[in-house]
Design a protein around this motif. Sequence first.
Motif, PDB file in Angstrom:
ATOM      1  N   ASP A  98     -41.060 -11.430  20.343  1.00 50.42           N
ATOM      2  CA  ASP A  98     -40.781 -12.602  19.506  1.00 50.42           C
ATOM      3  C   ASP A  98     -42.079 -13.203  18.966  1.00 50.42           C
ATOM      4  O   ASP A  98     -42.126 -13.683  17.832  1.00 50.42           O
ATOM      5  CB  ASP A  98     -40.012 -13.665  20.295  1.00 50.42           C
ATOM      6  CG  ASP A  98     -38.570 -13.261  20.573  1.00 50.42           C
ATOM      7  OD1 ASP A  98     -38.088 -12.280  19.969  1.00 50.42           O
ATOM      8  OD2 ASP A  98     -37.925 -13.935  21.409  1.00 50.42           O
ATOM      9  N   THR A 102     -43.228 -14.025  15.090  1.00 52.03           N
ATOM     10  CA  THR A 102     -43.661 -15.366  14.708  1.00 52.03           C
ATOM     11  C   THR A 102     -45.028 -15.374  14.041  1.00 52.03           C
ATOM     12  O   THR A 102     -45.208 -16.062  13.025  1.00 52.03           O
ATOM     13  CB  THR A 102     -43.646 -16.303  15.932  1.00 52.03           C
ATOM     14  OG1 THR A 102     -42.298 -16.417  16.407  1.00 52.03           O
ATOM     15  CG2 THR A 102     -44.168 -17.681  15.585  1.00 52.03           C
ATOM     16  N   ALA A 135     -37.467 -16.706  16.145  1.00 53.53           N
ATOM     17  CA  ALA A 135     -38.842 -16.212  16.108  1.00 53.53           C
ATOM     18  C   ALA A 135     -39.278 -15.818  14.704  1.00 53.53           C
ATOM     19  O   ALA A 135     -40.453 -15.979  14.360  1.00 53.53           O
ATOM     20  CB  ALA A 135     -38.999 -15.012  17.045  1.00 53.53           C
TER      21      ALA A 135
END
Length: 196
Positions: A98, A102, A135
């Motif tokens: 994740d 991001t 994310a």
Amino acid sequence: ELKEDLLRVNGDNREQGPYDISPASIARRSLRNLALGYLMQLDDPLVTELCVGQYRDGHNMTDVITALGLIAHSEAKEREELLDDFYQRWSDDPLVLDKWFTVQAISKRGDTIGSVKKLMQHPGFNIRNPNKVRALIGAFCGGNPNHFHAGDGAGYELLGDAVRQLDPLNPQIAARLLRLMARWRRYDERRQQLMK
């Protein structure tokens, strides 16, 4: 003007010994990474090398993900290599992966909207997984105001397309993402129209 001071702060706060979660160690890592972030604004090859080195040293996830995020914002030639390396190393750990989504979603690079669209098709992304949605799409919309509020409306379009896909699958996540539009009246008239 502060380059040498920031280099010194970065070097003086390098992690020594095993990973430590004491408040003093956390503060040192935070200060070191803040200095590196300022230094990366210089677009200096030596600073980029320092950042790549921090990623490759891999002493702790805080330093690794900070360095990866700074490289993801940049035009560094190592960018794709490091992003691929991180994915290969951590593709079996969904929560760490994740972070990979991001850092790309919040990139300030000009190609970020296209990258986010491409990442929505990536095998590691699953629109049915709320963590992946937060994310990537949530991070882009909530953490990248320059690109989300792009003057051509491409960020709003990306959100609209995502919400249309999400609504039949997970209306709660879709609604949560749309909260970003709740303050549409605070923006200029053109963006208000694009949001609508």
